[in-house]
Design a protein around this motif. Sequence first.
Motif, mmCIF file in Angstrom:
data_model
loop_
_atom_site.group_PDB
_atom_site.id
_atom_site.type_symbol
_atom_site.label_atom_id
_atom_site.label_comp_id
_atom_site.label_asym_id
_atom_site.label_seq_id
_atom_site.Cartn_x
_atom_site.Cartn_y
_atom_site.Cartn_z
ATOM 1 N N ARG A 14 0.833 -1.205 0.000
ATOM 2 C CA ARG A 14 0.000 0.000 0.000
ATOM 3 C C ARG A 14 0.871 1.260 0.000
ATOM 4 O O ARG A 14 0.587 2.212 -0.736
ATOM 5 N N LEU A 15 1.904 1.253 0.809
ATOM 6 C CA LEU A 15 2.828 2.383 0.883
ATOM 7 C C LEU A 15 3.493 2.627 -0.475
ATOM 8 O O LEU A 15 3.536 3.761 -0.958
ATOM 9 N N GLU A 18 0.807 3.994 -2.985
ATOM 10 C CA GLU A 18 0.422 5.383 -2.740
ATOM 11 C C GLU A 18 1.556 6.353 -3.061
ATOM 12 O O GLU A 18 1.322 7.413 -3.638
ATOM 13 N N ARG A 19 2.774 5.981 -2.716
ATOM 14 C CA ARG A 19 3.905 6.855 -3.029
ATOM 15 C C ARG A 19 4.099 6.963 -4.540
ATOM 16 O O ARG A 19 4.348 8.039 -5.066
ATOM 17 N N VAL A 82 1.641 15.340 2.250
ATOM 18 C CA VAL A 82 1.145 13.961 2.150
ATOM 19 C C VAL A 82 2.181 12.983 2.705
ATOM 20 O O VAL A 82 1.830 12.041 3.420
ATOM 21 N N THR A 85 2.231 13.039 6.507
ATOM 22 C CA THR A 85 1.021 12.554 7.186
ATOM 23 C C THR A 85 0.749 11.107 6.793
ATOM 24 O O THR A 85 1.039 10.189 7.557
ATOM 25 N N ARG A 86 0.251 10.896 5.623
ATOM 26 C CA ARG A 86 -0.189 9.572 5.188
ATOM 27 C C ARG A 86 0.962 8.573 5.033
ATOM 28 O O ARG A 86 0.899 7.464 5.554
ATOM 29 N N LEU A 87 2.001 8.950 4.305
ATOM 30 C CA LEU A 87 3.068 7.996 4.027
ATOM 31 C C LEU A 87 3.891 7.673 5.266
ATOM 32 O O LEU A 87 4.295 6.519 5.465
ATOM 33 N N ALA A 89 2.738 7.686 8.295
ATOM 34 C CA ALA A 89 1.881 6.825 9.124
ATOM 35 C C ALA A 89 1.950 5.378 8.638
ATOM 36 O O ALA A 89 2.036 4.444 9.450
ATOM 37 N N LEU A 90 1.922 5.196 7.328
ATOM 38 C CA LEU A 90 2.044 3.837 6.785
ATOM 39 C C LEU A 90 3.423 3.249 7.090
ATOM 40 O O LEU A 90 3.529 2.056 7.405
#
Length: 99
Positions: A14-15, A18-19, A82, A85-87, A89-90
């Motif tokens: 997922r990481l 998304e990246r 992003v 925050t998101r990456l 966290a993953l």
Amino acid sequence: MEIERIEGHPVFRRLAFERGCLGLVLAAAMAGTYFSYILTIAFRPALLAVPVTDDSVITWGIIAGAALLSFGFVLTAVYVLVANTRLDALSRRLEEDLR
């Protein structure tokens, strides 16, 4: 092996996805904007040679160039936001899962 364990982990997948998507979208936005500017210079330079006002020495080309540069900074800020925050966290979740 450790690498296969990481690569097979759903959070890592997922990481990476998304990246990759984020990078692709931001790069496409910058490239599209930049090439539009360059193509305007190549095929319709008179559009960018128009002064902003009747008595101005500043042309729309200067404004467009400054906007293009600013757009690059904005895209960089979006990526940092992003990623932080998101990456991140993953990444933390992946690290916790692999301990």
